[in-house]
Design a protein around this motif. Structure first.
Motif, mmCIF file in Angstrom:
data_model
loop_
_atom_site.group_PDB
_atom_site.id
_atom_site.type_symbol
_atom_site.label_atom_id
_atom_site.label_comp_id
_atom_site.label_asym_id
_atom_site.label_seq_id
_atom_site.Cartn_x
_atom_site.Cartn_y
_atom_site.Cartn_z
ATOM 1 N N CYS B 53 -8.617 -3.003 2.934
ATOM 2 C CA CYS B 53 -7.290 -3.114 3.547
ATOM 3 C C CYS B 53 -7.166 -2.174 4.743
ATOM 4 C CB CYS B 53 -6.210 -2.791 2.517
ATOM 5 S SG CYS B 53 -4.536 -2.928 3.184
ATOM 6 N N LEU B 54 -6.568 -2.676 5.837
ATOM 7 C CA LEU B 54 -6.405 -1.878 7.060
ATOM 8 C C LEU B 54 -5.170 -0.995 7.006
ATOM 9 C CD1 LEU B 54 -7.183 -4.754 9.593
ATOM 10 C CD2 LEU B 54 -8.672 -2.816 9.087
ATOM 11 N N LEU B 55 -4.341 -1.171 5.969
ATOM 12 C CA LEU B 55 -3.086 -0.422 5.824
ATOM 13 C C LEU B 55 -2.253 -0.486 7.106
ATOM 14 C CD1 LEU B 55 -4.420 2.714 3.890
ATOM 15 C CD2 LEU B 55 -3.374 0.647 2.952
ATOM 16 N N CYS B 56 -2.108 -1.699 7.636
ATOM 17 C CA CYS B 56 -1.350 -1.889 8.874
ATOM 18 C C CYS B 56 0.053 -1.301 8.729
ATOM 19 C CB CYS B 56 -1.201 -3.375 9.205
ATOM 20 S SG CYS B 56 -2.732 -4.293 9.178
ATOM 21 N N LYS B 57 0.519 -0.685 9.799
ATOM 22 C CA LYS B 57 1.849 -0.078 9.767
ATOM 23 C C LYS B 57 2.946 -1.147 9.664
ATOM 24 C CE LYS B 57 1.396 4.498 10.365
ATOM 25 N NZ LYS B 57 0.059 4.483 9.750
ATOM 26 N N ASP B 58 2.761 -2.263 10.416
ATOM 27 C CA ASP B 58 3.843 -3.259 10.460
ATOM 28 C C ASP B 58 3.739 -4.289 9.325
ATOM 29 O OD1 ASP B 58 1.544 -4.302 11.442
ATOM 30 O OD2 ASP B 58 2.493 -5.437 13.058
ATOM 31 N N LYS B 59 2.723 -4.209 8.511
ATOM 32 C CA LYS B 59 2.593 -4.973 7.278
ATOM 33 C C LYS B 59 2.915 -6.477 7.406
ATOM 34 C CE LYS B 59 3.906 -0.883 4.642
ATOM 35 N NZ LYS B 59 4.709 -0.291 3.584
ATOM 36 N N PRO B 60 2.146 -7.212 8.169
ATOM 37 C CA PRO B 60 2.444 -8.651 8.297
ATOM 38 C C PRO B 60 2.378 -9.374 6.947
ATOM 39 C CG PRO B 60 0.272 -8.132 9.220
ATOM 40 C CD PRO B 60 0.949 -6.826 8.953
ATOM 41 N N CYS B 61 1.537 -8.877 6.054
ATOM 42 C CA CYS B 61 1.373 -9.539 4.758
ATOM 43 C C CYS B 61 2.661 -9.499 3.939
ATOM 44 C CB CYS B 61 0.244 -8.910 3.963
ATOM 45 S SG CYS B 61 0.339 -7.112 3.892
ATOM 46 N N VAL B 62 3.426 -8.427 4.072
ATOM 47 C CA VAL B 62 4.664 -8.304 3.292
ATOM 48 C C VAL B 62 5.653 -9.383 3.731
ATOM 49 C CG1 VAL B 62 6.571 -6.785 2.650
ATOM 50 C CG2 VAL B 62 4.284 -5.841 3.000
ATOM 51 N N ALA B 63 5.695 -9.603 5.061
ATOM 52 C CA ALA B 63 6.569 -10.665 5.570
ATOM 53 C C ALA B 63 6.072 -12.032 5.109
ATOM 54 C CB ALA B 63 6.612 -10.614 7.096
ATOM 55 N N GLY B 64 4.758 -12.125 4.871
ATOM 56 C CA GLY B 64 4.189 -13.399 4.432
ATOM 57 C C GLY B 64 4.393 -13.679 2.962
ATOM 58 N N CYS B 65 4.889 -12.687 2.213
ATOM 59 C CA CYS B 65 5.066 -12.855 0.770
ATOM 60 C C CYS B 65 6.504 -13.282 0.471
ATOM 61 C CB CYS B 65 4.761 -11.547 0.045
ATOM 62 S SG CYS B 65 5.137 -11.603 -1.723
ATOM 63 N N PRO B 66 6.688 -14.427 -0.200
ATOM 64 C CA PRO B 66 8.046 -14.897 -0.462
ATOM 65 C C PRO B 66 8.901 -13.924 -1.268
ATOM 66 C CG PRO B 66 6.465 -16.647 -0.873
ATOM 67 C CD PRO B 66 5.679 -15.396 -0.642
ATOM 68 N N VAL B 67 8.271 -13.032 -2.030
ATOM 69 C CA VAL B 67 9.083 -12.069 -2.773
ATOM 70 C C VAL B 67 8.935 -10.646 -2.225
ATOM 71 C CG1 VAL B 67 9.148 -13.466 -4.877
ATOM 72 C CG2 VAL B 67 7.365 -11.732 -4.616
ATOM 73 N N ILE B 71 2.346 -4.995 -0.153
ATOM 74 C CA ILE B 71 0.921 -5.201 -0.414
ATOM 75 C C ILE B 71 0.052 -4.007 0.022
ATOM 76 C CG2 ILE B 71 -1.054 -6.703 0.134
ATOM 77 C CD1 ILE B 71 1.175 -9.014 0.208
ATOM 78 N N PRO B 72 0.231 -3.503 1.264
ATOM 79 C CA PRO B 72 -0.610 -2.354 1.639
ATOM 80 C C PRO B 72 -0.372 -1.148 0.728
ATOM 81 C CG PRO B 72 0.406 -3.328 3.577
ATOM 82 C CD PRO B 72 1.054 -3.970 2.379
ATOM 83 N N ALA B 73 0.873 -0.938 0.312
ATOM 84 C CA ALA B 73 1.167 0.224 -0.535
ATOM 85 C C ALA B 73 0.429 0.115 -1.862
ATOM 86 C CB ALA B 73 2.678 0.334 -0.764
ATOM 87 N N PHE B 74 0.425 -1.073 -2.458
ATOM 88 C CA PHE B 74 -0.264 -1.150 -3.756
ATOM 89 C C PHE B 74 -1.779 -1.088 -3.575
ATOM 90 C CE2 PHE B 74 -0.476 -6.005 -3.897
ATOM 91 C CZ PHE B 74 -1.787 -6.122 -4.340
ATOM 92 N N GLN B 75 -2.264 -1.628 -2.438
ATOM 93 C CA GLN B 75 -3.718 -1.557 -2.211
ATOM 94 C C GLN B 75 -4.156 -0.107 -2.015
ATOM 95 O OE1 GLN B 75 -5.997 -4.658 -0.940
ATOM 96 N NE2 GLN B 75 -4.445 -5.674 0.290
ATOM 97 N N GLN B 76 -3.315 0.676 -1.358
ATOM 98 C CA GLN B 76 -3.655 2.083 -1.150
ATOM 99 C C GLN B 76 -3.781 2.811 -2.493
ATOM 100 O OE1 GLN B 76 -0.987 4.150 1.512
ATOM 101 N NE2 GLN B 76 -2.639 5.533 2.121
ATOM 102 N N LEU B 77 -2.897 2.461 -3.428
ATOM 103 C CA LEU B 77 -2.958 3.070 -4.753
ATOM 104 C C LEU B 77 -4.217 2.619 -5.505
ATOM 105 C CD1 LEU B 77 0.840 2.763 -5.509
ATOM 106 C CD2 LEU B 77 -0.434 4.922 -5.402
ATOM 107 N N VAL B 78 -4.572 1.329 -5.329
ATOM 108 C CA VAL B 78 -5.787 0.833 -5.982
ATOM 109 C C VAL B 78 -7.017 1.572 -5.438
ATOM 110 C CG1 VAL B 78 -7.300 -1.170 -6.327
ATOM 111 C CG2 VAL B 78 -4.815 -1.445 -6.492
ATOM 112 N N MET B 79 -7.032 1.802 -4.111
ATOM 113 C CA MET B 79 -8.148 2.537 -3.495
ATOM 114 C C MET B 79 -8.396 3.856 -4.202
ATOM 115 S SD MET B 79 -7.393 2.365 0.539
ATOM 116 C CE MET B 79 -6.848 0.845 1.266
#
Lengths: 290, 499
Positions: B53-67, B71-79
């Motif tokens: 994960c690139l841990l993008c600041k603007d988090k396009p994936c979050v906008a892509g998630c209907p709920v 996503i980056p925050a949880f991936q950072q914790l998984v790391m």
């Protein structure tokens, strides 16, 4: 937590009447509607018509004839036992006219449904005739209960062991020829019987509602297993029925569809039979001996 | 080494251009069982994948998630190996990760907008979500979210599918007393009767739903509202109602022979096998007829589920027949891929014209018209047109029609007062999911027609927010005049312009 059986009564060989606790169905159920029940967790969902209800006690009455594995399990239950669960009331209620002359024609286990229909018709101020049939005397059910709501009742048996010898259609033809104006016929019973009842009433031009009993799985309009052809159109009996204009129903298709799982039914019944034999053998075996 | 790599060495190391592969049951094995096909990540694989994960600041994936899962925050914790923390982060927004990780079309949502797409595969968000959901279920991790103090307000949720479950969990979290009514004998709606065991194990579903019960959500099974009780009566007993009864009404093709024995709606076929467990007949009592050769009509996810379910019933042949081309197939790519791996025989550009039967009324064949692609139609897809004189007959003894579903009729037949579209779906305000009756909200397939699990969950969430507002303020609409800080005011004004 299941639904408790408060009464279990044998009406005829392999035919049981149950009163079961189901408060909301007892409140809302109407003549012609049905429930779907499961006896055990790995069991089938089977539809059974509501034969009566007692809102004050919160119970409904159903009548089950042992025809397959699930009704075999059900009919082994007694008062105080529980079935796993039931859902309902499902389907549409019988269209009950007022101030008319109506004849209910029932056969076999279908007479369990004639009972609430006759009661509802009578309560709505109709003149009610009933013609109920059975193969033989000991299979005839609920004669007194039905008669209590009828202006006249004719019983027929195929073998003449009780009432008139012959088929319900013979008695129906006679009634329709008698000069009395019959406004409507409501019929429920074996598909072949309903088919011939509808042929007779068509001849006399009497509107006829037939209560159909196709195979169902969910009973809530989701699967379409219960589809029947009525007036050339496919209809779902569980939500649009179970009663339809009998003159428009394709009974032959219904019979074919009902026969689809006969092999599986036989297989399941054979297992029931084998289980019973095993249980008997276990009971008769002397402990300690090989 | 770049500065970026220097500041965040953990996530740049081992960054592969491809997703960390997930082990699967081999096709030759899995077609003989109903066990799950993808086997899930190990903790090591999960950490390795999260490190991409690139841990993008603007988090396009979050906008892509209907709920809106962070996503980056949880991936950072998984790391960092903090699986419990990651799970908690997901569950802030999505209470059913073990389900969503399996059934969401991530490739069209969060993963579609992932920046890693520029260099290769996107982040495997779905696989990680599934890993965390399963981790909770297998490690007995208690992540039941904080539940607010009771508000004394009661909400009825009708239908226990993805929309209803999401709405119920969100409302329970805010302290409302929630009762879920379900017509069938198991909770989960399409997640139970529709999605097969090999894609979403029932045990996983049951345990996710247990989590809702721990939050105080009450479930009433075998209770078809509209029949067991009128909607009017439910409205009297509850302060608000959410309808999430789904698209349960199967469509048929209206071609000759459709009522022959051996023709099933996808709903019947899947309900028999999934809900009733007919693949275990006679140990389970509900049968499914033994199948020799079967044709599944359609190319959506339900068609793929039907075809793959059929393959596990050990027929000689499973055909998948679709009137358009591969490009137009609506199913997820992964499902299509799995179906092909399992030996489903695709016949694209074939449109069924009639089903033929024998003297016993059983299916013996399905006749199809070959098609070619013509001009684009209203949906923008190229319209299939018949190829002159090209008919093909498939010898089959079973046909499954999986061409879509309409709104479930059971409840709506009881309440004509709710405004509906000409397709029979409920009309709602898209911002609030409020129907023409102010205390009745709706979401999921009953509003959109047949769509996806996650869209239904998104609608359940939107509705829950509006229901909460309705219960606490009397209006489902956000009220800009009560905003006290400038940011909130600006936000409210923005929403107003958008409406």
């Amino acid at each position: 937590m299941g639904n408790r059986i408060v009464t279990a009564r044998e009406l005829a060989p392999q035919t049981m009447l149950f009163e079961i606790e189901a408060p909301h169905v007892a409140q809302r159920g109407q003549a012609g509607q049905f429930i779907i029940l499961r006896v055990v967790d790995h069991g089938e969902r089977i539809p059974l018509t509501i034969a009566g209800r007692d809102p004050a006690r919160g119970t409904i009455t159903i009548v089950a004839q042992e025809v397959g594995h699930t009704t075999h399990l059900l009919n082994a239950l007694r008062s105080g036992d529980e079935i796993l669960d039931l859902a309902g009331p499902l389907g549409k209620a019988t269209d009950i006219p007022t101030g008319k002359t109506v004849c209910c024609v029932g056969g076999g286990i279908g007479n369990a449904v004639v009972w609430p229909q006759a009661a509802a018709l009578k309560a709505a101020g109709n003149k009610v005739h009933a013609i109920i049939g059975a193969r033989t005397r000991e299979l005839l059910i609920l004669e007194q209960e039905i008669a209590a709501h009828c202006d006249s009742i004719v019983v027929t048996t195929d073998d003449g062991s009780y009432g008139r010898k012959g088929l319900v259609t013979d008695a129906l033809r006679e009634l329709l020829s008698s000069g009395e104006k019959i406004d409507e016929v409501i019929t429920i019973g074996p598909v072949i019987m309903m088919k011939f009842v509808c042929l007779v009433t068509k001849e006399f031009g009497v509107p006829t509602q037939a209560s159909l009993n196709p195979i169902m799985v969910d009973g809530t309009g989701m699967c379409g297993a219960c589809r029947v052809t009525v007036g050339g159109k496919t209809r779902f009996a569980c939500v649009e029925g179970p009663e339809f204009d009998g003159h428009e129903v394709d009974f032959d298709e219904l019979m074919t569809r009902l026969a689809f799982y006969r092999d599986e039914e036989t297989r399941a019944r054979q297992r029931d039979h084998d289980c019973r034999l095993t249980r008997q053998a276990e009971r008769t075996a002397t402990p300690g001996k090989p | 080494m770049t500065d970026e790599a220097g500041s965040k060495p953990k996530r740049i190391l081992n960054r592969s251009t491809t997703k960390t592969p997930m082990r699967e049951q081999a096709p030759r094995d899995r077609i003989y069982n109903f066990d799950e096909v993808p086997l899930g990540y190990t903790p090591e694989e999960a950490v390795q994948e999260a490190q991409r994960c690139l841990l993008c600041k603007d988090k396009p994936c979050v906008a892509g998630c209907p709920v809106g899962v962070d996503i980056p925050a949880f991936q950072q914790l998984v790391m960092g190996g903090d699986f419990e923390g990651a799970l908690r982060k997901i569950k802030e927004m999505n209470f059913l990760p073990a389900i969503c990780g399996r059934v969401c079309p991530q490739e069209d949502q969060c993963e579609a907008v992932c920046r890693l797409n520029k260099r290769g595969d996107p982040g495997a968000v779905g696989r990680l979500e599934r890993f965390l959901g399963d981790y909770a279920l297998t490690h007995d991790v208690n992540v039941t979210p904080h539940v607010d103090a009771p508000t004394g307000r009661k909400v009825a949720v009708i239908g226990s599918g993805p929309a209803g479950l999401t709405c119920a969990s969100d409302l329970a979290q805010r302290g409302h007393e929630v009762t879920v009514f379900e017509a069938l004998h198991r909770p989960g709606g399409v997640l139970f009767y529709g999605i097969p065991e090999f894609r979403l194990p029932k045990a996983t579903l049951v345990r996710e739903i247990e989590g809702l019960k721990l939050m105080g959500v009450r479930f009433v099974m075998n209770y078809p509202v509209g029949k067991a009780e009128s909607l009017a009566s439910v409205r009297q007993r509850f302060d608000a109602v959410f309808i999430g009864t789904g698209a349960g009404l199967p469509w048929f093709l209206n071609i000759p022979g459709e009522n022959l024995n051996g023709v099933y709606s996808a709903n019947e076929f899947l309900t028999r096998v999934n809900l009733m467990g007919a693949y275990k007949f006679p140990d389970n009592d509900t049968p499914i007829k033994p199948i020799r050769r079967i044709a599944v009509v359609g190319a959506g996810n339900t068609a793929m589920d039907s075809a793959r379910t059929a393959q596990r019933l050990r027929p000689e042949k499973v055909y998948l027949v679709y009137r358009r081309s591969r490009l137009e197939m609506p199913a997820r790519k992964e499902e299509i891929h799995h179906a092909e791996e399992e030996g489903i025989d695709f016949h694209l550009l074939h449109s069924p014209t009639r089903i033929l039967g024998d003297e016993k009324g059983r299916v013996i064949a399905m006749e199809c018209q070959e098609m070619v692609l013509g001009e684009p139609d209203a949906s923008g897809r190229r319209r299939p047109v018949p190829k002159e004189g090209a008919l093909k007959t498939f010898e089959v003894d079973a046909v499954v029609i999986a061409t879509g579903q309409g709104p479930n009729p059971l409840l709506l037949a009881d309440c004509p007062e709710i405004e509906r579209t000409n397709r029979g779906t409920i009309v709602v305000n898209p911002q609030t999911m409020q129907s023409s009756l102010p205390d009745v909200f709706a979401g999921g397939d009953i509003v959109t027609g047949g769509a996806t699990v996650i869209l239904a969950m998104g609608a359940g969430r939107t509705a829950a927010t509006a229901i909460h507002r309705y219960l606490m303020t009397g209006s489902a609409e956000p009220r800009p005049e009560v905003a006290t800080d400038p940011d909130a005011e600006a936000e409210a004004a923005g929403e107003g312009r958008g409406a």
